[in-house]
Design an enzyme around this catalytic site. Structure first.
Site, mmCIF file in Angstrom:
data_model
loop_
_atom_site.group_PDB
_atom_site.id
_atom_site.type_symbol
_atom_site.label_atom_id
_atom_site.label_comp_id
_atom_site.label_asym_id
_atom_site.label_seq_id
_atom_site.Cartn_x
_atom_site.Cartn_y
_atom_site.Cartn_z
ATOM 1 N N SER A 8 -19.313 30.873 -6.913
ATOM 2 C CA SER A 8 -19.509 31.086 -8.426
ATOM 3 C C SER A 8 -17.945 32.049 -8.930
ATOM 4 O O SER A 8 -17.705 33.053 -8.518
ATOM 5 C CB SER A 8 -20.745 32.167 -8.680
ATOM 6 O OG SER A 8 -20.725 32.573 -9.999
ATOM 7 N N HIS A 33 -19.734 26.738 -9.009
ATOM 8 C CA HIS A 33 -20.809 27.438 -9.816
ATOM 9 C C HIS A 33 -20.252 27.930 -11.059
ATOM 10 O O HIS A 33 -19.538 28.800 -11.045
ATOM 11 C CB HIS A 33 -21.701 28.210 -9.016
ATOM 12 C CG HIS A 33 -23.003 28.544 -9.797
ATOM 13 N ND1 HIS A 33 -23.768 27.871 -9.834
ATOM 14 C CD2 HIS A 33 -23.193 29.954 -10.475
ATOM 15 C CE1 HIS A 33 -24.933 28.526 -10.610
ATOM 16 N NE2 HIS A 33 -24.638 29.687 -10.977
ATOM 17 N N ASP A 35 -21.069 29.838 -14.501
ATOM 18 C CA ASP A 35 -22.105 30.568 -15.330
ATOM 19 C C ASP A 35 -21.847 31.025 -16.616
ATOM 20 O O ASP A 35 -20.827 31.560 -17.003
ATOM 21 C CB ASP A 35 -22.414 32.266 -14.739
ATOM 22 C CG ASP A 35 -22.991 32.058 -13.265
ATOM 23 O OD1 ASP A 35 -24.093 31.358 -13.174
ATOM 24 O OD2 ASP A 35 -22.191 32.638 -12.117
ATOM 25 N N MET A 37 -23.040 32.509 -20.214
ATOM 26 C CA MET A 37 -23.853 33.661 -21.026
ATOM 27 C C MET A 37 -23.542 33.791 -22.236
ATOM 28 O O MET A 37 -22.199 34.134 -22.650
ATOM 29 C CB MET A 37 -23.714 34.782 -19.840
ATOM 30 C CG MET A 37 -23.793 34.754 -18.567
ATOM 31 S SD MET A 37 -23.591 36.359 -17.797
ATOM 32 C CE MET A 37 -23.828 35.675 -15.574
ATOM 33 N N HIS A 66 -24.352 26.346 -14.938
ATOM 34 C CA HIS A 66 -25.817 27.292 -15.064
ATOM 35 C C HIS A 66 -25.844 27.941 -16.494
ATOM 36 O O HIS A 66 -24.875 28.988 -16.754
ATOM 37 C CB HIS A 66 -25.583 28.350 -13.904
ATOM 38 C CG HIS A 66 -26.925 29.275 -13.832
ATOM 39 N ND1 HIS A 66 -26.995 30.487 -13.188
ATOM 40 C CD2 HIS A 66 -28.092 29.076 -14.691
ATOM 41 C CE1 HIS A 66 -28.069 30.970 -13.634
ATOM 42 N NE2 HIS A 66 -28.673 30.269 -14.545
ATOM 43 N N MET A 68 -27.126 30.365 -19.246
ATOM 44 C CA MET A 68 -27.964 31.216 -19.608
ATOM 45 C C MET A 68 -27.662 31.526 -20.904
ATOM 46 O O MET A 68 -27.319 32.481 -21.429
ATOM 47 C CB MET A 68 -27.449 32.628 -18.782
ATOM 48 C CG MET A 68 -27.960 32.277 -16.992
ATOM 49 S SD MET A 68 -27.003 33.468 -16.110
ATOM 50 C CE MET A 68 -25.778 32.306 -15.574
ATOM 51 N N MET A 137 -33.683 31.987 -9.733
ATOM 52 C CA MET A 137 -32.658 33.291 -9.655
ATOM 53 C C MET A 137 -33.212 34.258 -8.706
ATOM 54 O O MET A 137 -34.442 34.596 -8.693
ATOM 55 C CB MET A 137 -32.827 33.667 -11.265
ATOM 56 C CG MET A 137 -32.171 33.030 -12.085
ATOM 57 S SD MET A 137 -30.191 32.798 -11.649
ATOM 58 C CE MET A 137 -29.656 34.672 -11.325
ATOM 59 N N ASP A 175 -29.597 31.460 -6.235
ATOM 60 C CA ASP A 175 -28.539 32.064 -7.025
ATOM 61 C C ASP A 175 -28.706 33.705 -7.546
ATOM 62 O O ASP A 175 -29.868 33.997 -8.049
ATOM 63 C CB ASP A 175 -28.369 31.537 -8.456
ATOM 64 C CG ASP A 175 -27.439 31.974 -9.278
ATOM 65 O OD1 ASP A 175 -26.584 32.802 -8.730
ATOM 66 O OD2 ASP A 175 -27.063 31.485 -10.306
#
Ligand code: DX5
Ligand code: ZN
Length: 216
Positions: A8, A33, A35, A37, A66, A68, A137, A175
């Protein structure tokens, strides 16, 4: 099937992302990965599609994005254009999850759905057959370097059962807080993909950490 490792980028040195991507590119890890957000769905803000687009030319590794973020439907084509291969949304963030999943696939990406630690696997009963991936998660999303929640093991087993029952081919990805202390147990309980942030980029030797996490 050998498991997949997805380092990540969230735990990488943001002042030297080129080196971080290069490190993963030259390593045996199959995925990267990413992320995203929004500061609303989770209490943190990370980076968005423009950063993903900027690093896309640096590697051919699978971009495992991913999201979020609330109402992710608004950004499906944007993340496709940025170069995402797998796009994962949160079940908790989607009112019309079936529509969202179909839209991700229609855009030409693999579709994933993520469950927060408190969310029951039962919510996937009527959608898992359509999914390419389920992201479990194993910490509350928002930050790297948190402590692994052990209930994840039983959740993986319940997901394995549900997958078989529904004839789904979804990969099971874990994750949060994944490292050498729990990777064997996670694999034994059915994890197909391991995300590793702190245990890779926080290690003295990230390449060795990748190799150790990937060992058969
Ligand atoms: C947390 C993110 C994770 C994070 C994992 O909300 O979804 O992908 O990068 O980091 P570690 O492996 O350090 O828990
Ligand atoms: Zn993640």
């Amino acid at each position: 099937m050998a498991h997949i490792l997805a380092p990540s980028l969230l735990s990488a040195d943001f002042t030297d992302l080129r080196s971080a991507v290069k490190l993963v590119d030259e390593s045996p890890a199959q995925w990267l990965h990413l992320d995203v957000m929004d500061g609303v769905f989770v209490p943190n803000i990370s980076y968005g599609p423009s950063l993903i687009k900027a690093i896309r030319p640096l590697t051919k590794k699978v971009f495992d994005t991913h999201l979020m973020i609330v109402d992710p439907d608004r950004y499906i084509s944007v993340f496709k254009d940025a170069g995402s291969d797998v796009l994962t949304v949160h079940l908790e963030a989607c009112t019309h999850l079936h529509r969202t999943v179909q839209a991700i696939k229609a855009a030409g990406m693999k579709a994933g759905v993520s469950l927060n630690p408190h969310t029951s696997v039962n919510g996937l009963e009527d959608i898992i057959a359509d999914l390419d991936l389920v992201l479990v998660m194993s910490v509350n999303p928002g930050f790297g370097g948190q402590k692994f929640i052990a209930n994840t093991y039983s959740k993986l087993n319940r997901l394995r059962d549900l997958r078989a029952q529904k004839g789904s081919h979804a990969l099971l990805e874990v994750d949060g807080g994944v490292g050498m202390d729990n990777r064997d147990e996670l694999l034994k309980n059915g994890a197909d993909v391991l995300v590793a942030g702190n245990s890779v980029f926080g290690a003295n030797d990230p390449v060795s950490a990748i190799k150790a996490l990937m060992a058969a």
